[in-house]
Scaffold this motif. Structure first.
Motif: not given
Length: 186
Positions: A162-180
């Protein structure tokens, strides 16, 4: 061994507010600024293995609250174990040696409460509250979760995926990726 802190709180503070002569719309801000805020007396106890217990009692409400503060968090994670605290929190919610997650949720529900586990930057907080008449059962359940986590292999793998899928999905969201990326910089 990490030091654990258990705080038992029965509604821990009181405010005597002075509101005479204020208009209704002034009361909210003025009440807070002009109130006398008094903490209830606190008792503490340190067990042989270093566990500190704090008691704050208030007879005004028939409630008991249990909070456990574990002094470990995101800041203390090793670079190669990034996310370990959040992972551990997810696993704590998945059952104990003798009870499944649904059984634990049902028992907490019967007491009119739920287990809250919150990972933080420098601590993990576990908390529950209930009517004081149920304090023995509440403490038994809370202790079971804290002292007897199951950490079953199938749950570890399920949460890991689940966590791995969430991390992979983060790449699709520019805002979340930028925050990280900003968090890594800071």
């Amino acid at each position: 061994m990490k030091k654990l802190f258990l705080i038992l709180i029965l509604v821990g503070c009181s405010a005597k507010q002075k509101v005479a002569g204020l208009k209704h719309n002034e009361r909210n801000s003025e009440n807070f600024l002009n109130s006398e805020f008094t903490l209830r007396p606190m008792r503490s106890l340190t067990l042989d293995k270093g566990l500190k217990i704090y008691f704050i009692q208030d007879q005004a409400l028939p409630r008991v609250s249990l909070q456990l503060l574990v002094k470990v968090g995101l800041v203390q994670e090793a670079k190669d174990l990034d996310g370990l605290n959040a992972f551990t929190v997810h696993l704590l919610e998945q059952g104990t040696q003798k009870k499944s997650a649904p059984m634990i949720a049902e028992e907490f529900g019967q007491l009119g409460t739920e287990l809250n586990i919150t990972p933080g930057n420098d601590f993990i907080m576990l908390s529950v509250d209930s009517l004081s008449k149920d304090k023995t059962k509440l403490l038994e359940l809370f202790s079971d979760v804290v002292l007897n986590p199951a950490f079953k292999a199938q749950e570890i793998e399920r949460i890991r995926s689940q966590i791995k899928a969430q991390m992979e999905k983060k790449i699709d969201n520019p805002s979340t990726y930028t925050d990280d990326q900003i968090e890594k910089f800071v």
